[in-house]
Design a protein around this motif. Structure first.
Motif, short mmCIF file in Angstrom:
data_model
loop_
_atom_site.label_atom_id
_atom_site.label_comp_id
_atom_site.label_asym_id
_atom_site.label_seq_id
_atom_site.Cartn_x
_atom_site.Cartn_y
_atom_site.Cartn_z
N UNK A 106 -2.34 -10.68 8.95
CA UNK A 106 -3.57 -9.98 9.36
C UNK A 106 -4.24 -9.41 8.12
N UNK A 107 -5.57 -9.51 8.05
CA UNK A 107 -6.32 -8.90 6.95
C UNK A 107 -6.96 -7.61 7.43
N UNK A 108 -7.56 -6.87 6.49
CA UNK A 108 -8.24 -5.63 6.87
C UNK A 108 -9.33 -5.93 7.90
N UNK A 109 -10.02 -7.07 7.69
CA UNK A 109 -11.10 -7.45 8.61
C UNK A 109 -10.56 -7.73 10.01
N UNK A 110 -9.27 -8.07 10.08
CA UNK A 110 -8.66 -8.37 11.39
C UNK A 110 -7.90 -7.17 11.95
N UNK A 111 -8.17 -5.99 11.40
CA UNK A 111 -7.59 -4.78 11.97
C UNK A 111 -6.23 -4.38 11.41
N UNK A 112 -5.89 -4.88 10.20
CA UNK A 112 -4.56 -4.61 9.65
C UNK A 112 -4.30 -3.11 9.46
N UNK A 113 -5.34 -2.36 9.07
CA UNK A 113 -5.12 -0.92 8.82
C UNK A 113 -4.67 -0.23 10.10
N UNK A 114 -5.34 -0.52 11.20
CA UNK A 114 -5.01 0.15 12.47
C UNK A 114 -3.62 -0.29 12.96
N UNK A 125 13.32 -6.23 14.17
CA UNK A 125 13.01 -5.72 12.83
C UNK A 125 11.75 -6.46 12.36
N UNK A 126 10.75 -5.70 11.93
CA UNK A 126 9.56 -6.35 11.35
C UNK A 126 9.37 -5.81 9.95
N UNK A 127 9.54 -6.69 8.95
CA UNK A 127 9.23 -6.30 7.58
C UNK A 127 7.77 -6.65 7.33
N UNK A 128 7.07 -5.79 6.59
CA UNK A 128 5.67 -6.08 6.27
C UNK A 128 5.53 -6.27 4.76
N UNK A 129 4.74 -7.24 4.36
CA UNK A 129 4.37 -7.35 2.94
C UNK A 129 2.86 -7.18 2.84
N UNK A 130 2.41 -6.45 1.81
CA UNK A 130 0.97 -6.28 1.55
C UNK A 130 0.60 -7.14 0.34
N UNK A 131 -0.49 -7.85 0.43
CA UNK A 131 -0.99 -8.62 -0.72
C UNK A 131 -2.49 -8.34 -0.87
N UNK A 166 -15.21 -11.30 -2.45
CA UNK A 166 -14.86 -10.03 -1.78
C UNK A 166 -13.34 -9.94 -1.63
N UNK A 167 -12.81 -8.75 -1.92
CA UNK A 167 -11.36 -8.59 -1.86
C UNK A 167 -10.91 -7.94 -0.56
N UNK A 168 -9.70 -8.28 -0.15
CA UNK A 168 -9.13 -7.66 1.05
C UNK A 168 -7.62 -7.52 0.88
N UNK A 169 -7.02 -6.81 1.82
CA UNK A 169 -5.55 -6.73 1.85
C UNK A 169 -5.08 -7.65 2.97
N UNK A 170 -4.13 -8.52 2.64
CA UNK A 170 -3.50 -9.31 3.71
C UNK A 170 -2.12 -8.72 3.98
N UNK A 171 -1.80 -8.56 5.26
CA UNK A 171 -0.46 -8.08 5.61
C UNK A 171 0.29 -9.19 6.32
N UNK A 172 1.52 -9.46 5.85
CA UNK A 172 2.38 -10.43 6.54
C UNK A 172 3.40 -9.62 7.34
N UNK A 173 3.37 -9.78 8.66
CA UNK A 173 4.35 -9.12 9.54
C UNK A 173 5.46 -10.14 9.80
#
Ligand SMILES: Cc1cc2nc3c(=O)[nH]c(=O)nc-3n(C[C@H](O)[C@H](O)[C@H](O)COP(=O)(O)OP(=O)(O)OC[C@H]3O[C@@H](n4cnc5c(N)ncnc54)[C@H](O)[C@@H]3O)c2cc1C
Length: 548
Positions: free
Chosen positions: A299-307, A324-330, A339-346
């Motif tokens: 999920x990216x910030x545009x896809x609601x990753x922050x919330x 167990x869900x490990x998250x990685x931020x990229x 344009x830059x964003x944060x991608x989160x891998x759940x």
């Protein structure tokens, strides 16, 4: 607490008698007289190491470099069969020295031409060879470094700024599974992946709850605590150690009952290499279903990753312990734009099938969709850890994203949720204190894999960025002390150890005050001359703690 003195010994090193001493002196004189390095034609054949796709076979001769003769002749004197031990010793003049050393340096940051190397590498095949190497190292004034999987974050198992002998456990990797009693004896050189594989050959329903990376060594991993993706259900790896074979500074082999509960406590999370040498661990196996379910959702910030992440902080510590869900931020670009964003891998693993996982996710994280993926890689990295005890607000998260987006893309971040059974352990059960109330562990690292070394201007800028990010995070992470994980050892935290005040700067971050003081007292009892030492080993002070 009163120190316990163990009287029972499982075995004892043989003391030299006068005749043997004379023989040793004769051998040493012979060695010292040699003008050319001594050549021993015995061939070495180390077992091919095939893990994570890389297979190595090491074959060479033994040469003795000037300076290491004293150590070699000591080993020769101690060994019944020097021909066999000579096949397991490497000096710098030996053609296999570098490949053997490099094979176990699992952080490429320390695999550099200028990295200080051991005077001698010993790769014992049995406990008596470990003892001989230990006694000769002591006798000839070298420091000792012990290597299992070679993943130390500061390279402390493979390098040192002083002359040292490295004992590499690559040839001591046997794994003996007892399905009936749900236990396994694992020699210190085994990698986690070998442990999992061997258990899976015997049973589909038992498992050892340890970490994800298959090449991490059991020797170092359990000495620092060891978390993994069953942490919320079964605790740390070290919580599931039931016995040990351990060599103390005198070469005596102790088990749990002969060492006493204090030392057994210290070596499971306090860093075993401050106290002696782990030869093998006995581990409790835990029940697992025959089928587990894994998933990865990006999920990216545009896809609601922050919330989603904001909610994750409070939902995950209390969710079903089977999940167990490990998250990685990229940090990355949005599509083909600048344009830059944060991608989160759940990255989730569930001890059960999708029939029960999907309703669980729909109830708690309806935002996630499920796919499958697993990835493993070898890195050149510098890392730092934190523990988060209060949820970070949406505003705080947005500030963190801004900082991450200033990075050049070399940084990654891993979030492991806590809670579950971790809330039921006291922080003094073992030295690892990061228990009740921790919401998640945050690990950040910068990667130098695209750089020729970690001292290029780009590498230095990345290290600098990590330091600044560390300072920036302070309001969001645990405090008094700001907790850190010893297995993510970080010499930037400090290396002062002349007195408690100096050492507490880093020691209380790894273990908190009560545990650190207890480790210092145990260290003073079992290794009063501080033979087992490295820049962040448990220190010895000239005055006792109670006098301070
Ligand atoms: C890619 C990667 C993934 C990781 N994943 C996880 C994870 O999921 N969970 C987690 O908890 N940690 C994880 N870690 C951290 C890891 O647990 C530590 O780096 C650990 O110390 C590595 O142990 P090792 O045996 O591989 O390393 P080594 O470098 O061989 O040893 C590390 C330390 O332990 C000492 N030591 C090794 N063997 C012995 C012995 N026989 N007796 C006494 N002391 C010994 C060494 O002297 C050194 O001080 C990871 C690290 C990396 C690099």
């Amino acid at each position: 607490m009163q120190p316990q003195r163990s009287s029972k010994r499982l075995s004892k090193a043989k003391e030299p008698n006068p005749t043997e001493k004379q023989q040793e002196e004769k051998k040493e004189t012979r060695m010292n007289a040699a003008k050319e390095p001594l050549r021993n034609d015995a061939r070495l054949n180390l077992k091919a190491l095939c893990i994570s796709g890389s297979c190595r076979s090491l074959v060479s001769n033994l040469y003795v470099t000037p300076g290491s003769e004293d150590f070699i002749s000591c080993l020769r004197w101690h060994s019944n069969n020097f021909t066999s031990i000579s096949q397991l010793i490497f000096t710098t003049a030996n053609s296999s020295f570098l490949p053997v050393w490099q094979a176990g340096v699992n952080n490429a940051r320390f695999n550099q031409p200028e990295t200080p190397k051991p005077s001698v590498i010993v790769t014992p095949v049995n406990e008596s060879q470990v003892r001989n190497a230990l006694l000769c190292t002591k006798k000839h004034g070298y420091e000792i470094r012990i290597r299992s999987g070679g993943h130390d974050f500061e390279g402390l198992s493979s390098t040192a700024d002083v002359p040292f002998v490295m004992i590499d456990f690559i040839n001591m990797r046997s794994i003996d599974v007892d399905v009936v009693n749900s236990t396994v004896w694992v020699q210190a050189g085994a990698a986690l992946g070998e442990v999992y594989y061997t258990i899976s050959q015997k049973t589909d329903t038992l498992y050892f709850p340890a970490g994800l990376c298959p090449t991490v060594g059991i020797g170092g991993y359990l000495g620092g605590g060891g978390y993994g993706n069953l942490l919320r259900k079964y605790g740390l790896g070290a919580d599931n150690v039931v016995d040990v074979r351990f060599m103390d500074v005198n070469g005596d082999i102790l088990d749990r009952s002969s060492m006493g509960e204090e030392l057994f406590w210290a070596i499971r999370g306090g860093g075993a290499s401050s106290f002696g040498i782990v030869l093998a661990w006995k581990l409790r196996l835990v029940p697992v279903p025959e089928l587990v379910t894994v998933f990865v959702v990006n999920k990216t910030l545009e896809e609601g990753a922050t919330e989603i992440f904001h909610k994750f902080q409070t939902v995950m510590p209390n969710i079903d312990r089977n999940l167990h869900i490990r998250i990685q931020w990229f940090g990355e670009n949005v599509g083909n734009t600048t344009k830059k964003t944060i991608k989160m891998a759940f990255e989730g693993i569930y001890q059960g099938t999708s029939d029960t996982l999907i309703p669980l996710l729909e109830e708690n994280f309806p935002e996630l969709n499920v796919t499958q993926e697993i990835s493993i890689s070898k890195l050149s990295i510098k890392g730092k850890s934190d523990y988060i005890r209060a949820p970070i607000s949406i505003e705080g998260l947005k500030k963190i994203w801004e900082k991450i987006l200033e990075n050049d893309g070399s940084a990654t971040f891993q979030i492991n949720p806590f809670g579950g059974i971790m809330n039921e352990y006291s922080e003094t059960t073992i030295p690892y204190p990061h228990r009740a109330g921790v919401l998640f562990q945050l690990f950040k690292m910068v990667n130098f894999g695209d750089q020729p070394s970690y001292t290029t201007p780009t590498s230095l800028a990345r290290r600098d960025w990590l330091q600044r990010f560390e300072a920036f995070l302070e309001p969001y992470v645990s405090s008094n002390p700001r907790e850190a994980y010893f297995n993510y050892i970080d010499l930037d935290l400090g290396v002062g150890s002349d007195n408690y005040e100096e050492a507490s700067v880093w020691g209380e971050r790894y273990w908190k005050s009560d545990n650190f003081k207890k480790l210092i007292r145990i260290k003073a009892r079992v290794d009063p001359d501080n033979f087992f030492r490295h820049p962040q080993s448990i220190p010895i002070f000239s005055t006792s703690l109670s006098d301070m």
